[in-house]
Scaffold this motif. Structure first.
Motif, PDB file in Angstrom:
ATOM      1  N   ARG A 244      -2.732   2.230  -7.460  1.00  0.00           N
ATOM      2  CA  ARG A 244      -3.264   2.010  -6.117  1.00  0.00           C
ATOM      3  C   ARG A 244      -2.965   3.237  -5.264  1.00  0.00           C
ATOM      4  O   ARG A 244      -1.802   3.643  -5.131  1.00  0.00           O
ATOM      5  CB  ARG A 244      -2.632   0.777  -5.471  1.00  0.00           C
ATOM      6  CG  ARG A 244      -2.880  -0.518  -6.237  1.00  0.00           C
ATOM      7  CD  ARG A 244      -1.976  -1.609  -5.744  1.00  0.00           C
ATOM      8  NE  ARG A 244      -2.065  -2.813  -6.555  1.00  0.00           N
ATOM      9  CZ  ARG A 244      -1.194  -3.814  -6.503  1.00  0.00           C
ATOM     10  NH1 ARG A 244      -0.165  -3.746  -5.695  1.00  0.00           N
ATOM     11  NH2 ARG A 244      -1.341  -4.873  -7.280  1.00  0.00           N
TER      12      ARG A 244
ATOM     13  N   TYR B 289      -3.326   4.583  -1.475  1.00  0.00           N
ATOM     14  CA  TYR B 289      -3.586   4.202  -0.092  1.00  0.00           C
ATOM     15  C   TYR B 289      -3.738   5.472   0.746  1.00  0.00           C
ATOM     16  O   TYR B 289      -2.846   6.326   0.759  1.00  0.00           O
ATOM     17  CB  TYR B 289      -2.440   3.339   0.454  1.00  0.00           C
ATOM     18  CG  TYR B 289      -2.228   2.064  -0.329  1.00  0.00           C
ATOM     19  CD1 TYR B 289      -2.990   0.933  -0.071  1.00  0.00           C
ATOM     20  CD2 TYR B 289      -1.278   1.997  -1.356  1.00  0.00           C
ATOM     21  CE1 TYR B 289      -2.806  -0.239  -0.793  1.00  0.00           C
ATOM     22  CE2 TYR B 289      -1.091   0.831  -2.085  1.00  0.00           C
ATOM     23  CZ  TYR B 289      -1.859  -0.281  -1.798  1.00  0.00           C
ATOM     24  OH  TYR B 289      -1.677  -1.430  -2.525  1.00  0.00           O
TER      25      TYR B 289
ATOM     26  N   THR C 223      -8.038   1.766   0.133  1.00  0.00           N
ATOM     27  CA  THR C 223      -7.409   1.768  -1.182  1.00  0.00           C
ATOM     28  C   THR C 223      -8.369   2.272  -2.241  1.00  0.00           C
ATOM     29  O   THR C 223      -9.544   1.895  -2.264  1.00  0.00           O
ATOM     30  CB  THR C 223      -6.952   0.341  -1.560  1.00  0.00           C
ATOM     31  OG1 THR C 223      -6.177  -0.209  -0.509  1.00  0.00           O
ATOM     32  CG2 THR C 223      -6.135   0.360  -2.837  1.00  0.00           C
TER      33      THR C 223
ATOM     34  N   ASP D 244       0.935   3.977  -5.517  1.00  0.00           N
ATOM     35  CA  ASP D 244       1.770   2.956  -6.156  1.00  0.00           C
ATOM     36  C   ASP D 244       1.371   2.820  -7.619  1.00  0.00           C
ATOM     37  O   ASP D 244       0.213   2.509  -7.934  1.00  0.00           O
ATOM     38  CB  ASP D 244       1.600   1.621  -5.427  1.00  0.00           C
ATOM     39  CG  ASP D 244       2.520   0.547  -5.987  1.00  0.00           C
ATOM     40  OD1 ASP D 244       3.591   0.896  -6.517  1.00  0.00           O
ATOM     41  OD2 ASP D 244       2.163  -0.647  -5.888  1.00  0.00           O
TER      42      ASP D 244
ATOM     43  N   SER E 123       3.854  -6.338  -2.084  1.00  0.00           N
ATOM     44  CA  SER E 123       2.657  -7.056  -1.620  1.00  0.00           C
ATOM     45  C   SER E 123       2.704  -7.295  -0.117  1.00  0.00           C
ATOM     46  O   SER E 123       1.701  -7.113   0.585  1.00  0.00           O
ATOM     47  CB  SER E 123       2.532  -8.392  -2.359  1.00  0.00           C
ATOM     48  OG  SER E 123       2.488  -8.202  -3.749  1.00  0.00           O
TER      49      SER E 123
ATOM     50  N   VAL F   1       2.066  -4.044   1.787  1.00  0.00           N
ATOM     51  CA  VAL F   1       0.643  -3.690   1.781  1.00  0.00           C
ATOM     52  C   VAL F   1      -0.094  -4.478   2.859  1.00  0.00           C
ATOM     53  O   VAL F   1      -0.936  -3.919   3.584  1.00  0.00           O
ATOM     54  CB  VAL F   1       0.031  -3.969   0.389  1.00  0.00           C
ATOM     55  CG1 VAL F   1      -1.492  -3.851   0.441  1.00  0.00           C
ATOM     56  CG2 VAL F   1       0.591  -2.990  -0.629  1.00  0.00           C
TER      57      VAL F   1
END
Length: 315
Positions: free
Chosen positions: A5, A7, A16, A35, A114, A117
């Motif tokens: 991922r 960002y 993303t 990530d 999570s 994010v």
């Protein structure tokens, strides 16, 4: 599940990308956080070449020496920290910060990531650099640790109530105490690891100054968690002493019962032994009421012993 991922910022929003090829289309200045969730070695090599960094292997992430868990150069930070999972297993996470870009590497999905994010997507302006993402991750992790400590404290409280309400002690209680002691030890080890990493961030020369108060607050929160874990240890030690005390009381009761029974039957046994001897000359041997006399003598001795026990309040 393997996942990448990326960002990045675009028009004051965080977007993303999930392919390594997207790096070629993005400006490094726009990238905030990359990530890596159990990605392949090829993906890691590509990313290392793109950012000119070194992503540590699992063996390096699990090293306990301080020189392996925190490395600082003129323009980058490499840090390793353990994140506690719900099953009280520790998951090592590697953090690399360079030129405002955060790279994280881990093998399993973690709730702290999570939640961070979600915060980042909702309040994009609060995450201008990877440094801000890293601090948010640590804040979320410490909050999660606090929740785990609260749950563990509730388990200790419930166990204490069960011990007080129970009429007898069970070896399962001692096993539960031992299990909770192990969990509190793991929690303490986990937050101690966070304290060490955050303390190094505070000493870093190029860490953004606007994040210093938040790092200081994290340290204060961690110190308060230490107090809670210490209190948990004290309560478990108290419960263990209470349990062992109850075990001794039950054992004493059992020994007392056996002692009373032995003492009660000792005089009748003595009488029976006397009249069971095989001497030629025994006056009561041919006595018509000898049998009833011996039984009465046994009963009188038994009642006398019981009376003495009652009088001494041993029963």
């Amino acid at each position: 599940m393997s996942e990448l991922r990326i960002y990045y910022k675009e028009n004051d929003k965080v977007k993303t990308a999930k392919t390594i090829s997207a790096l070629k289309e993005l400006d490094k200045k726009d990238i905030i956080w990359i990530d890596l969730l159990d990605v392949s070695d090829k993906t890691e090599d590509t990313l290392e070449g793109f950012l000119k960094i070194d992503i540590q292997e699992d063996e390096e992430m699990e090293e306990i020496e301080m020189s392996s868990r925190y490395i600082q150069t003129d323009d980058s930070i490499v840090a390793n920290s353990n994140f506690l999972k719900d099953d009280f297993e520790l998951e090592p996470v590697n953090f690399v910060l360079k030129n405002g870009i955060l790279v994280t590497s881990r093998d399993v999905e973690l709730q702290s990531f999570s939640e961070t994010v979600k915060k980042m997507l909702v309040a994009a302006r609060s995450f201008p650099t990877g440094y801000h993402v890293l601090v948010a991750l640590m804040e979320t992790r410490v909050e999660k640790d606090a929740d785990i400590i609260e749950d563990t404290t509730d388990m200790i409280t419930k166990l204490s109530k069960d011990i007080n309400a129970s009429d007898h002690v069970d070896e399962d209680v001692l096993i539960q105490i031992k299990d909770l002691q192990e969990k509190v030890t793991i929690i303490r080890q986990n937050i101690m690891d966070k304290q060490r990493v955050i303390s190094n961030f505070l000493k870093c020369d190029f860490f953004p100054q606007d994040l210093q108060p938040r790092l200081t607050m994290i340290i204060k929160d961690i110190n308060s968690l230490f107090d809670y874990t210490r209190f948990g240890f004290d309560r478990l030690d108290y419960l263990q002493d209470t349990f062992l005390g109850l075990v001794n009381i039950e054992q004493n009761k059992i020994i007392k019962i056996f002692t009373v029974v032995n003492v009660i039957f000792l005089p009748p046994t003595l009488v029976a032994s006397m009249y069971g001897m095989n001497f030629d000359f025994m006056p009561e041997l041919h006595w018509q009421h000898g049998y009833l006399f011996s039984l009465l003598l046994m009963a009188l001795f038994t009642l006398a012993v019981l009376g003495i026990f009652k009088w001494k309040k041993w029963l």
